[in-house]
Structure formats: C-alpha cells, structure tokens
Design a protein around this motif. Structure first.
Motif, mmCIF file in Angstrom:
data_model
loop_
_atom_site.group_PDB
_atom_site.id
_atom_site.type_symbol
_atom_site.label_atom_id
_atom_site.label_comp_id
_atom_site.label_asym_id
_atom_site.label_seq_id
_atom_site.Cartn_x
_atom_site.Cartn_y
_atom_site.Cartn_z
ATOM 1 N N SER A 33 8.595 6.700 111.802
ATOM 2 C CA SER A 33 7.382 6.516 112.621
ATOM 3 C C SER A 33 6.973 5.048 112.736
ATOM 4 O O SER A 33 5.814 4.684 112.553
ATOM 5 C CB SER A 33 6.218 7.336 112.045
ATOM 6 N N VAL A 34 7.957 4.204 113.051
ATOM 7 C CA VAL A 34 7.698 2.781 113.286
ATOM 8 C C VAL A 34 8.447 2.363 114.546
ATOM 9 O O VAL A 34 9.374 3.055 114.982
ATOM 10 C CB VAL A 34 8.148 1.900 112.084
ATOM 11 N N PRO A 35 8.082 1.232 115.152
ATOM 12 C CA PRO A 35 8.793 0.766 116.343
ATOM 13 C C PRO A 35 10.247 0.383 116.025
ATOM 14 O O PRO A 35 10.547 -0.118 114.936
ATOM 15 C CB PRO A 35 8.005 -0.467 116.784
ATOM 16 N N GLU A 36 11.115 0.617 116.978
ATOM 17 C CA GLU A 36 12.526 0.259 116.818
ATOM 18 C C GLU A 36 12.681 -1.231 116.523
ATOM 19 O O GLU A 36 13.526 -1.634 115.711
ATOM 20 C CB GLU A 36 13.316 0.635 118.068
ATOM 21 N N ALA A 37 11.875 -2.069 117.157
ATOM 22 C CA ALA A 37 11.951 -3.522 116.927
ATOM 23 C C ALA A 37 11.675 -3.861 115.462
ATOM 24 O O ALA A 37 12.270 -4.798 114.911
ATOM 25 C CB ALA A 37 10.967 -4.252 117.832
ATOM 26 N N THR A 38 10.801 -3.118 114.825
ATOM 27 C CA THR A 38 10.510 -3.344 113.401
ATOM 28 C C THR A 38 11.745 -3.072 112.556
ATOM 29 O O THR A 38 12.098 -3.852 111.671
ATOM 30 C CB THR A 38 9.342 -2.438 112.939
ATOM 31 N N VAL A 39 12.423 -1.969 112.849
ATOM 32 C CA VAL A 39 13.645 -1.629 112.104
ATOM 33 C C VAL A 39 14.698 -2.705 112.330
ATOM 34 O O VAL A 39 15.309 -3.205 111.382
ATOM 35 C CB VAL A 39 14.176 -0.238 112.518
ATOM 36 N N ARG A 40 14.906 -3.083 113.578
ATOM 37 C CA ARG A 40 15.925 -4.090 113.913
ATOM 38 C C ARG A 40 15.640 -5.410 113.190
ATOM 39 O O ARG A 40 16.534 -6.014 112.590
ATOM 40 C CB ARG A 40 15.945 -4.301 115.431
ATOM 41 N N THR A 41 14.383 -5.863 113.209
ATOM 42 C CA THR A 41 14.000 -7.127 112.568
ATOM 43 C C THR A 41 14.202 -7.065 111.057
ATOM 44 O O THR A 41 14.725 -7.992 110.442
ATOM 45 C CB THR A 41 12.526 -7.460 112.890
ATOM 46 N N ARG A 42 13.795 -5.959 110.468
ATOM 47 C CA ARG A 42 13.910 -5.829 109.012
ATOM 48 C C ARG A 42 15.373 -5.722 108.568
ATOM 49 O O ARG A 42 15.755 -6.302 107.557
ATOM 50 C CB ARG A 42 13.094 -4.650 108.514
ATOM 51 N N VAL A 43 16.183 -4.987 109.309
ATOM 52 C CA VAL A 43 17.597 -4.890 108.963
ATOM 53 C C VAL A 43 18.244 -6.269 109.046
ATOM 54 O O VAL A 43 18.997 -6.666 108.151
ATOM 55 C CB VAL A 43 18.327 -3.871 109.864
ATOM 56 N N LYS A 44 17.943 -7.017 110.077
ATOM 57 C CA LYS A 44 18.503 -8.376 110.211
ATOM 58 C C LYS A 44 18.078 -9.240 109.036
ATOM 59 O O LYS A 44 18.899 -9.962 108.461
ATOM 60 C CB LYS A 44 18.057 -9.009 111.525
ATOM 61 N N ARG A 45 16.800 -9.168 108.635
ATOM 62 C CA ARG A 45 16.316 -9.954 107.497
ATOM 63 C C ARG A 45 17.036 -9.546 106.208
ATOM 64 O O ARG A 45 17.498 -10.395 105.449
ATOM 65 C CB ARG A 45 14.806 -9.782 107.329
ATOM 66 N N LEU A 46 17.180 -8.253 105.991
ATOM 67 C CA LEU A 46 17.862 -7.765 104.788
ATOM 68 C C LEU A 46 19.328 -8.191 104.770
ATOM 69 O O LEU A 46 19.868 -8.544 103.718
ATOM 70 C CB LEU A 46 17.736 -6.246 104.688
ATOM 71 N N GLN A 47 19.966 -8.196 105.935
ATOM 72 C CA GLN A 47 21.348 -8.658 106.020
ATOM 73 C C GLN A 47 21.436 -10.159 105.784
ATOM 74 O O GLN A 47 22.294 -10.630 105.032
ATOM 75 C CB GLN A 47 21.952 -8.304 107.382
ATOM 76 N N ASP A 48 20.545 -10.927 106.398
ATOM 77 C CA ASP A 48 20.548 -12.383 106.237
ATOM 78 C C ASP A 48 20.325 -12.791 104.787
ATOM 79 O O ASP A 48 20.849 -13.802 104.329
ATOM 80 C CB ASP A 48 19.479 -13.039 107.126
ATOM 81 N N GLN A 49 19.533 -11.989 104.047
ATOM 82 C CA GLN A 49 19.246 -12.292 102.648
ATOM 83 C C GLN A 49 20.309 -11.744 101.697
ATOM 84 O O GLN A 49 20.204 -11.918 100.488
ATOM 85 C CB GLN A 49 17.870 -11.742 102.261
ATOM 86 N N GLY A 50 21.318 -11.086 102.245
ATOM 87 C CA GLY A 50 22.391 -10.562 101.412
ATOM 88 C C GLY A 50 22.029 -9.297 100.651
ATOM 89 O O GLY A 50 22.746 -8.881 99.744
ATOM 90 N N ILE A 51 20.926 -8.672 101.012
ATOM 91 C CA ILE A 51 20.485 -7.443 100.343
ATOM 92 C C ILE A 51 21.212 -6.234 100.922
ATOM 93 O O ILE A 51 21.543 -5.301 100.203
ATOM 94 C CB ILE A 51 18.958 -7.275 100.482
ATOM 95 N N LEU A 52 21.467 -6.254 102.218
ATOM 96 C CA LEU A 52 22.058 -5.113 102.911
ATOM 97 C C LEU A 52 23.324 -5.554 103.631
ATOM 98 O O LEU A 52 23.342 -6.582 104.302
ATOM 99 C CB LEU A 52 21.056 -4.559 103.931
ATOM 100 N N GLN A 53 24.366 -4.750 103.456
ATOM 101 C CA GLN A 53 25.617 -4.948 104.179
ATOM 102 C C GLN A 53 26.072 -3.574 104.639
ATOM 103 O O GLN A 53 26.163 -2.645 103.834
ATOM 104 C CB GLN A 53 26.663 -5.580 103.259
ATOM 105 N N ILE A 54 26.344 -3.435 105.906
ATOM 106 C CA ILE A 54 26.785 -2.154 106.452
ATOM 107 C C ILE A 54 28.286 -2.270 106.695
ATOM 108 O O ILE A 54 28.751 -3.164 107.395
ATOM 109 C CB ILE A 54 26.038 -1.818 107.756
ATOM 110 N N LEU A 55 29.047 -1.357 106.065
ATOM 111 C CA LEU A 55 30.495 -1.410 106.187
ATOM 112 C C LEU A 55 31.087 -0.018 106.108
ATOM 113 O O LEU A 55 30.392 0.949 105.828
ATOM 114 C CB LEU A 55 31.089 -2.302 105.103
ATOM 115 N N ALA A 56 32.382 0.063 106.328
ATOM 116 C CA ALA A 56 33.089 1.341 106.271
ATOM 117 C C ALA A 56 33.923 1.389 105.003
ATOM 118 O O ALA A 56 34.551 0.398 104.625
ATOM 119 C CB ALA A 56 33.994 1.496 107.491
ATOM 120 N N PHE A 57 33.932 2.532 104.348
ATOM 121 C CA PHE A 57 34.786 2.755 103.183
ATOM 122 C C PHE A 57 35.987 3.582 103.626
ATOM 123 O O PHE A 57 35.844 4.518 104.406
ATOM 124 C CB PHE A 57 34.051 3.551 102.095
ATOM 125 N N THR A 58 37.150 3.244 103.098
ATOM 126 C CA THR A 58 38.324 4.079 103.327
ATOM 127 C C THR A 58 38.513 4.967 102.102
ATOM 128 O O THR A 58 38.041 4.648 101.018
ATOM 129 C CB THR A 58 39.592 3.225 103.522
#
Length: 155
Positions: A33-58
């Motif tokens: 229940s938040v704006p999509e822009a909020t999610v996009r901004t926060r994910v980018k910040r978390l990625q830039d800070q090295g907290i979040l990395q989205i990847l595929a596992f084999t």
C-alpha cells in the motif's frame, strides 16, 4: 548503512523481493500500500548501499557432473585479506566468508567435474599464507536462502 537503520518499509520491501526477486515493483507497492515510485527509490538505495542484491541461483544438482564443495582454509593473519581478495575474483567461488573456529575462511566453489575440483583445491593450497585446506563435497543442497532478520521491536 547498518541493517539496524532500515525502517519497517525497507524490511517489507526486501521480504517481498526475497519471496520472488522478479516480482514487479508495481505488485510490491500494491502489496504494501505504497506508491510504486517509493518502492523503486528504496530498492535503488538498498542496492547502491550494498544491502540488497537481486540475482538468480542455479541448482548445482541439475548441472550434470558439476561438483559443489566447501573449502575450509587456514591462512596466516597477514595473508588473510589478500587471500579473500584473490578468491573473491575467481569465477568458481560462489560464496566466501571469514569464519571463526577451525578455519579462517570458508569458500563454496562450483566446478564442472572432479578433476577441475581437485585442480582448484591445489591452486588454493599454493596461495601465499595458506596453511591448510580441508574440502567437503556437497552432495545435495536442501536449502539456500539468506533472509533478512526479523525487525526488533521495543514492546
């Protein structure tokens, strides 16, 4: 940014993406229940800070003769950082950590066959400061998931 400075929304966004890293930001936003822009901004910040990395596992067991193993490495203190830097650049190393206990470094490796695994172990043994390498071959991975710890509340 230490993990303790994440707010409740950051935690919820990460949990949503841990369930499905390909989940659209629009769906995450709707679920929280938040704006999509909020999610996009926060994910980018978390990625830039090295907290979040989205990847595929084999799944190594589905890769034919591929061999998955753990190397437990004892290294002299003065060579620790150099060893970690070296191993961190090797494509066969999928996980690398400094450990406490009977080994100083743990490295998970994925090789195409037994011969390549043996060669890699000998390569690690030859690195400066390495005193011992113990190997444990992984036969089957039952779970691999790094989840965010629960939020601490002051209740």
């Amino acid at each position: 940014m230490p993990i303790s400075t994440l707010d409740a929304l950051d935690y919820e966004i990460v949990r949503e993406l841990q369930e499905d890293g390909r989940r659209a930001f629009r769906e995450v936003a709707r679920n929280l229940s938040v704006p999509e822009a909020t999610v996009r901004t926060r994910v980018k910040r978390l990625q830039d800070q090295g907290i979040l990395q989205i990847l595929a596992f084999t799944n190594p067991s589905k890769l034919g003769q591929a061999k998955l193993a753990l190397f437990f490495i004892e290294v002299t203190p003065q060579d620790h950082d150099r060893l970690v830097d070296t191993l961190g650049r090797w494509p066969e190393v999928s996980y690398l950590s400094t450990t406490l206990g009977s080994a100083d470094v743990c490295a998970q490796v994925l090789c195409r066959d037994d011969e390549t695994l043996w060669d890699l172990q000998q390569k690690v043994r030859s690195l400066p400061g390495v005193r011992d390498v113990r190997m444990m071959q992984e036969v089957k991975v039952h779970k691999i998931r790094f989840t965010i710890p629960p939020v601490q509340t002051d209740e």
